[in-house]
Design an enzyme around this catalytic site. Structure first.
Site, PDB file in Angstrom:
ATOM      1  CB  CYS A 235      -7.648  12.698  10.965  1.00  9.99           C
ATOM      2  SG  CYS A 235      -6.378  12.123  12.096  1.00  9.99           S
ATOM      3  NE  ARG A 240      -4.560  13.921   8.581  1.00 18.95           N
ATOM      4  CZ  ARG A 240      -5.056  13.489   7.424  1.00 18.95           C
ATOM      5  NH1 ARG A 240      -5.264  14.339   6.444  1.00 18.95           N
ATOM      6  NH2 ARG A 240      -5.353  12.221   7.258  1.00 18.95           N
TER       7      ARG A 240
END
Lengths: 280, 96
Positions: A235, A240
């Site tokens: 990410c 994430r």
């Protein structure tokens, strides 16, 4: 391994708030959230201060992780339940980090802090901090089978699955950071060529809980990700993608999945590597 | 807390001219509500999410175009469609 070994719901946490062998740990992007309020008996791990080397861009080393968990009163045989804001982004990051250093029993609170709050469950004042006696925690050497480095990513172009879990606008190059952060980064926008854009949010329901295993398998199949191949998720800074790593590695049981924690802030600053712009 | 503040959070230190800002507050009967606000892009895909402040406020740094702002609070979900542009504040008051 099954889903219930790594994911617990709020009722489970509520029932184990006073279990001395269960350590509830809050890890938030907003590291001050714990100071406002938190789940009773939860301890805090600060992803910036506690989990990063203070000088180099890297994790704390094995001895540093041992010192951290010892000071937090976490023993090797404790069940660690992580939760946090942002749909468990940094709790997932900490989960991956705990696994990197070999902690046996670590789980996520499904839905994290948001689900807990939307259920209107009790939180205690930030000043109410549990007293856990220090332990002598022993970590294992970092398991790099779970961690991708920049050369792994360059070598994976066109050869392995690359899953870019950022939002479509970050993937296409329209935004450089999640939209709740100022857009001030100086590196190049875009994505790693051949990466598929499967935003982390597709793994979760609005309340932050994970979708069912069937829904998750269908998601990756529909996006054309052949899970029999090696996969690297990335990410912007690796939190994430830790959530997507959790989905693929822990919930769906795919062994050959790595998280690239250097992620776009590293890749997008490298000289000479290929970058692609535009949507999927 | 002493009630909701109108509009988004304080803009001190924010480069308003060079950002595309979507901000506002979430209230119930004029009082701030603690919950979450998510930003969805023109295709309905999640882009960002923030908890509301103690005064019910939220802010996003977006890009120009059409967005949906979705408030998630205990017992309610409310959507607002907005069009954001650079250098201008897009204020989104949400009553739930």
């Amino acid at each position: 391994m099954s889903r219930s070994d790594v994911l617990v719901d709020a009722d489970w946490v509520q029932a184990h708030l006073d279990d001395p062998k269960v350590v509830i740990v809050e890890v938030d992007e907003d590291t001050a959230a714990y100071d406002k309020n938190h789940i009773r008996n939860a301890v805090r791990i600060d992803w910036k201060k506690d989990l990063q080397d203070p000088v180099r861009r890297d994790f704390v080393d094995q001895a540093g992780f041992e010192a951290l968990l010892s000071a937090k009163g976490i023993a090797n045989d404790d069940t660690v339940v992580l939760y946090g804001g942002n749909n468990n982004w940094f709790a997932s990051y900490a989960f991956w980090y705990f696994k990197l250093y070999g902690h046996q029993d670590v789980r996520l609170l499904d839905g994290g802090r948001k689900k807990w709050e939307l259920d209107s469950r009790d939180l205690v004042d930030g000043a109410e901090v549990p007293n856990r006696p220090a332990t002598e925690y022993r970590a294992q050497a970092q398991n790099t089978a779970l961690r991708a480095f920049r050369d792994d990513v360059v070598n994976a172009i066109g050869a392995k699955n690359l899953v870019d879990v950022r939002s479509p606008d970050e993937f296409s190059g329209r935004l450089l950071a999640p939209a709740h952060l100022p857009q001030e980064q100086s590196q190049r926008p875009g994505h790693v060529p051949t990466a598929r854009n499967i935003p982390w949010s597709k793994n979760a329901n609005d309340d932050g809980t994970f979708k069912s295993d069937e829904e998750l398998r269908a998601l990756y199949a529909a996006e054309g990700v052949d899970l029999s191949k090696e996969t690297i998720a990335y990410c912007r800074i690796g939190e994430r993608s830790a959530l997507t790593w959790f989905v693929l590695h822990q919930l769906l049981g795919q062994e050959n999945v790595k998280n690239y924690d250097g992620s776009w802030t590293e890749y997008g600053s490298l000289v000479g590597v290929p970058i692609e712009l535009g949507a999927n | 807390m002493c009630g909701a503040k109108a509009g988004g959070p304080d803009l001190a230190g924010v480069d308003v001219a060079n950002e595309t800002i979507i901000q506002g507050s979430v209230t119930r009967d004029g009082e701030p509500v603690n919950g979450y606000v998510r930003l969805l892009d023109a295709s309905g895909e999640f882009t960002a999410e923030v908890p509301t402040s103690a005064t019910g406020q939220f802010r996003f740094f977006a890009a120009e175009g059409q967005w949906t702002v979705r408030a998630l609070v205990p017992g309610a979900t409310v959507d607002r469609k907005v069009v954001a542009s650079k250098g201008a504040l897009t204020e989104v008051p949400i009553a739930v």
